[in-house]
Design a protein around this motif. Structure first.
Motif, PDB file in Angstrom:
ATOM      1  N   MET A   1       0.837  -1.195   0.000  1.00 18.66           N
ATOM      2  CA  MET A   1       0.000   0.000   0.000  1.00 18.66           C
ATOM      3  C   MET A   1       0.872   1.244   0.000  1.00 18.66           C
ATOM      4  N   ALA A   2       0.569   2.208  -0.843  1.00 20.99           N
ATOM      5  CA  ALA A   2       1.296   3.474  -0.868  1.00 20.99           C
ATOM      6  C   ALA A   2       0.800   4.345   0.273  1.00 20.99           C
ATOM      7  N   ARG A   3       1.738   4.811   1.083  1.00 27.68           N
ATOM      8  CA  ARG A   3       1.373   5.613   2.248  1.00 27.68           C
ATOM      9  C   ARG A   3       1.552   7.092   1.971  1.00 27.68           C
ATOM     10  N   GLY A   4       0.647   7.879   2.477  1.00 30.05           N
ATOM     11  CA  GLY A   4       0.777   9.319   2.367  1.00 30.05           C
ATOM     12  C   GLY A   4       0.981   9.922   3.739  1.00 30.05           C
ATOM     13  N   THR A   5       0.159  10.870   4.117  1.00 26.79           N
ATOM     14  CA  THR A   5       0.326  11.516   5.420  1.00 26.79           C
ATOM     15  C   THR A   5      -0.799  11.186   6.389  1.00 26.79           C
ATOM     16  N   GLY A   6      -1.809  10.429   5.944  1.00 27.69           N
ATOM     17  CA  GLY A   6      -3.014  10.364   6.749  1.00 27.69           C
ATOM     18  C   GLY A   6      -3.297   9.100   7.518  1.00 27.69           C
ATOM     19  N   ILE A   7      -2.510   8.037   7.357  1.00 25.08           N
ATOM     20  CA  ILE A   7      -2.831   6.774   8.012  1.00 25.08           C
ATOM     21  C   ILE A   7      -1.718   6.393   8.982  1.00 25.08           C
ATOM     22  N   ALA A   8      -2.054   6.316  10.273  1.00 25.34           N
ATOM     23  CA  ALA A   8      -1.067   5.912  11.269  1.00 25.34           C
ATOM     24  C   ALA A   8      -0.767   4.426  11.124  1.00 25.34           C
ATOM     25  N   LYS A   9       0.478   4.056  11.389  1.00 28.43           N
ATOM     26  CA  LYS A   9       0.853   2.648  11.280  1.00 28.43           C
ATOM     27  C   LYS A   9       0.225   1.847  12.418  1.00 28.43           C
ATOM     28  N   ARG A  10      -0.338   0.709  12.079  1.00 33.48           N
ATOM     29  CA  ARG A  10      -0.918  -0.187  13.065  1.00 33.48           C
ATOM     30  C   ARG A  10      -0.490  -1.612  12.732  1.00 33.48           C
ATOM     31  N   THR A  11      -0.337  -2.455  13.756  1.00 33.23           N
ATOM     32  CA  THR A  11       0.071  -3.833  13.526  1.00 33.23           C
ATOM     33  C   THR A  11      -1.120  -4.650  13.012  1.00 33.23           C
ATOM     34  N   PRO A  12      -0.864  -5.739  12.302  1.00 32.36           N
ATOM     35  CA  PRO A  12      -1.966  -6.613  11.854  1.00 32.36           C
ATOM     36  C   PRO A  12      -2.817  -7.091  13.023  1.00 32.36           C
ATOM     37  N   GLU A  13      -2.174  -7.349  14.172  1.00 32.65           N
ATOM     38  CA  GLU A  13      -2.902  -7.815  15.347  1.00 32.65           C
ATOM     39  C   GLU A  13      -3.875  -6.747  15.858  1.00 32.65           C
ATOM     40  N   TYR A  14      -3.440  -5.504  15.817  1.00 26.76           N
ATOM     41  CA  TYR A  14      -4.285  -4.393  16.269  1.00 26.76           C
ATOM     42  C   TYR A  14      -5.522  -4.274  15.379  1.00 26.76           C
ATOM     43  N   VAL A  15      -5.308  -4.327  14.061  1.00 25.64           N
ATOM     44  CA  VAL A  15      -6.422  -4.216  13.115  1.00 25.64           C
ATOM     45  C   VAL A  15      -7.357  -5.413  13.239  1.00 25.64           C
ATOM     46  N   ALA A  16      -6.784  -6.611  13.420  1.00 26.72           N
ATOM     47  CA  ALA A  16      -7.606  -7.822  13.578  1.00 26.72           C
ATOM     48  C   ALA A  16      -8.485  -7.714  14.821  1.00 26.72           C
ATOM     49  N   ALA A  17      -7.937  -7.132  15.901  1.00 27.54           N
ATOM     50  CA  ALA A  17      -8.706  -6.971  17.140  1.00 27.54           C
ATOM     51  C   ALA A  17      -9.913  -6.074  16.903  1.00 27.54           C
ATOM     52  N   LYS A  18      -9.749  -5.030  16.093  1.00 27.78           N
ATOM     53  CA  LYS A  18     -10.868  -4.138  15.771  1.00 27.78           C
ATOM     54  C   LYS A  18     -11.981  -4.904  15.057  1.00 27.78           C
ATOM     55  N   MET A  19     -11.603  -5.779  14.166  1.00 26.64           N
ATOM     56  CA  MET A  19     -12.600  -6.588  13.451  1.00 26.64           C
ATOM     57  C   MET A  19     -13.350  -7.493  14.422  1.00 26.64           C
ATOM     58  N   LEU A  20     -12.608  -8.155  15.309  1.00 31.96           N
ATOM     59  CA  LEU A  20     -13.225  -9.079  16.260  1.00 31.96           C
ATOM     60  C   LEU A  20     -14.138  -8.346  17.249  1.00 31.96           C
TER      61      LEU A  20
END
Length: 202
Positions: A1-20
């Motif tokens: 993914m191309a990153r710009g200025t607007g998305i903070a870095k998050r770990t896959p585990e963090y994002v997966a927790a949001k889904m769960l």
């Protein structure tokens, strides 16, 4: 993914927790192909909520999908945190327009959460030094806020945004121009070869 200025870095585990936790929106095609994603983050003891990590797969950009995802994650935020203020930081005019249609209003940084963990997420942004140099009072991003206790109806804010969108665009150009001049002055004043502005803004 191309990153710009607007998305903070998050770990896959963090994002997966949001889904769960049921705090994410995932857009798929009828055949199950991934289209887009966004998730909810709560800050300041649930007094503030941010809709973070909005991303749309390249083939589906400029198709209206981002607007649909933003609308659904906004509604989900209101369902889960009905009394929270929903906020965001963005440099994108398109995102500002979508936010305005949802009832967000431009605000100063002082009206956002003071949660240190939220601001720590800005460390992955290329403009972090600018943010800290301004003592977190200003940066390249525009702050927008939806306050459930005090807000305009979406139609009103959307109409105002449409009316003044050119002013927003001009404001951002002026804002960037001033930072460029400051950075050039800083680099040239320190001696040696000036650094490329590419490192600051892309």
């Amino acid at each position: 993914m191309a990153r710009g200025t607007g998305i903070a870095k998050r770990t896959p585990e963090y994002v997966a927790a949001k889904m769960l936790e049921g705090k994410a929106v995932i857009a798929l095609t009828p055949s199950g192909e991934w289209v887009g994603f966004c998730y909810i983050e709560a800050w300041g003891h649930d007094q503030f909520v941010a809709n973070s990590g909005l991303i749309v797969a390249p083939p589906y950009r400029k198709s209206g999908v981002a607007k649909q995802i933003k609308k659904r994650i906004f509604d989900l935020s209101r369902e889960k945190y009905p009394d929270a203020k929903i906020f965001g930081l963005t440099t994108g005019l398109a995102v500002m327009k979508i936010n305005s249609e949802l009832g967000y209003e431009p605000v100063t940084y002082s009206e956002l959460t003071d949660d240190e963990e939220f601001w720590a997420g800005c460390k992955s942004c290329v403009n972090y030094d600018i943010l800290m140099g301004k003592e977190r009072k200003n940066c390249m991003c525009t702050a927008m806020l939806y306050d459930p206790a005090d807000h305009y109806e979406p139609e009103e804010t959307a109409a105002e945004f449409t009316k003044h969108s050119k002013l927003y665009e001009r404001f951002m150009h002026i804002k960037q121009g001033r930072f460029i001049k400051l950075l050039r002055k800083k680099d040239n004043g320190g001696g040696g070869k000036p650094r490329s502005l590419f490192n600051y803004f892309f």
